[in-house]
Design a protein around this motif. Sequence first.
Motif, mmCIF file in Angstrom:
data_model
loop_
_atom_site.group_PDB
_atom_site.id
_atom_site.type_symbol
_atom_site.label_atom_id
_atom_site.label_comp_id
_atom_site.label_asym_id
_atom_site.label_seq_id
_atom_site.Cartn_x
_atom_site.Cartn_y
_atom_site.Cartn_z
ATOM 1 N N ARG A 282 15.675 -8.982 33.282
ATOM 2 C CA ARG A 282 15.300 -8.819 32.055
ATOM 3 C C ARG A 282 14.568 -7.489 31.951
ATOM 4 N N MET A 283 13.992 -6.974 33.237
ATOM 5 C CA MET A 283 13.262 -5.895 33.291
ATOM 6 C C MET A 283 13.325 -5.070 34.520
ATOM 7 N N TYR A 284 13.532 -3.756 34.407
ATOM 8 C CA TYR A 284 13.739 -2.858 35.578
ATOM 9 C C TYR A 284 12.528 -2.116 35.527
ATOM 10 N N TYR A 305 13.209 -6.606 38.076
ATOM 11 C CA TYR A 305 13.724 -5.956 39.391
ATOM 12 C C TYR A 305 12.495 -4.836 39.494
ATOM 13 N N VAL A 306 11.891 -5.001 40.667
ATOM 14 C CA VAL A 306 10.862 -3.645 40.946
ATOM 15 C C VAL A 306 11.482 -2.972 42.199
ATOM 16 N N SER A 307 11.709 -1.682 41.889
ATOM 17 C CA SER A 307 12.193 -0.891 43.111
ATOM 18 C C SER A 307 11.174 0.354 43.363
ATOM 19 N N ASP A 308 11.475 0.639 44.632
ATOM 20 C CA ASP A 308 10.644 1.771 45.194
ATOM 21 C C ASP A 308 11.464 2.511 46.116
ATOM 22 N N GLY A 393 10.123 -10.016 41.538
ATOM 23 C CA GLY A 393 9.031 -8.869 41.167
ATOM 24 C C GLY A 393 7.920 -9.664 40.646
ATOM 25 N N LYS A 394 7.084 -8.675 39.863
ATOM 26 C CA LYS A 394 6.014 -9.342 39.249
ATOM 27 C C LYS A 394 6.066 -8.416 37.858
#
Length: 403
Positions: A282-284, A305-308, A393-394
């Motif tokens: 639900r969240m990027y 979804y946590v992207s680096d 993710g968190k």
Amino acid sequence: MLVSKEIADKLKTNTLYNTVALHSPDGSFEDITGESIVLDSFSLENEIVEKELKFGGCIASEMSVKLIDYDCSALIGKTVQVIITATYLESELYPSDDLYPSNTLICPAETGTVECPVFYGKIQSAQRDKKQRNIVKITAYDAFYDMSKVDVSLWFAGKENEDGSFGYGYAHYAKDETFMHLYSVLYDKWEDYGVKAVSYLPELDILSLPLNFDDACVEKVIKNITLSDLIQAYAELSLCFAMIDPKYGYLKFLSLYGEKSADTVDSYKELSFEDYELEPIRMYSAKFADKKTYLYGSSNDFSWYVSDNILMRCRTTASDIGAKYNSANFFGSVYKYRPTKIKLFSYWWLEAGDKYTIKTPFKDLPTIETFVFNKKMDGFITTLTSKGKKRLGKEIKENEQIQ
């Protein structure tokens, strides 16, 4: 899936035998067949996700096999293609139409054969067995193995000169170009490692978007990156994975979105699975401009979804890419799956990226739907694994910096 569903259905129930052969695409050595291959020594692993769902994975596939009474020294550095040949019954044979003695002559069942490439790469080593000197184990990796060792930090970011000034690299001179320009440059580079074509482009097209690189961000972000790191970062921005196609050795951008169940597994050796499925994304969240955070979505109750991404962190903006992650191809239940590990007697035709359904004996959970994130073959025993957690993710606090 490596073969058509029609062929897969025949292989599941009517397989007579499978064989493995090592083929030289450029003709540098003659085909190595069963008489030179130690029975059940063949091993193959390909993977697109190591832990939980993360896009962009371009992990080198590994193949090994033991050869007997064969001079393997000349094979090191050679390109090899592994081809599985499967023979199956075209139809089942019965004594008569009604299973009683009959005067009707029943013709013998015909057989069918399918030749299927399952690996394309370069032989990297040959190790003699300590106890049986006439047996040598060869190990090969696909093109991502070599590309993961090519440091492109100086080419991409530049370097500090002896006088303290900074010598700019590609990211400076091309910062006003589009991702199409970066794609073309990467194309030229992976050609140097035997990848001569691309089977198809990602479904989520970012090619027309500007790079929008910032010099200061590039200097801070880019430290030690390889060619495969850049390809992986590009693939993640397209919500896909990069693989080496086993048929021609092409680069293949693999998208999970839109994939329907490739096969239904109803016969297996072992099965283990988690009691939960991945919560819908639900969240990027993505870092950009080095340390700023871009958030896109509307809920803290599901997966993040946590992207680096290294390319994103070099950019001054993030919203143009984030806007492409709409509800049709990223958010919701598109990538919902149950973490699973299953060991099969065959099903070698399933490959990393396939979505498949498993029939179980449990009334409260008659079917499981999941993806192949890791495939490992030991002989023709195939293990498929998809790891993960209930939530990606968190959660990130809403007051963090947003573009």
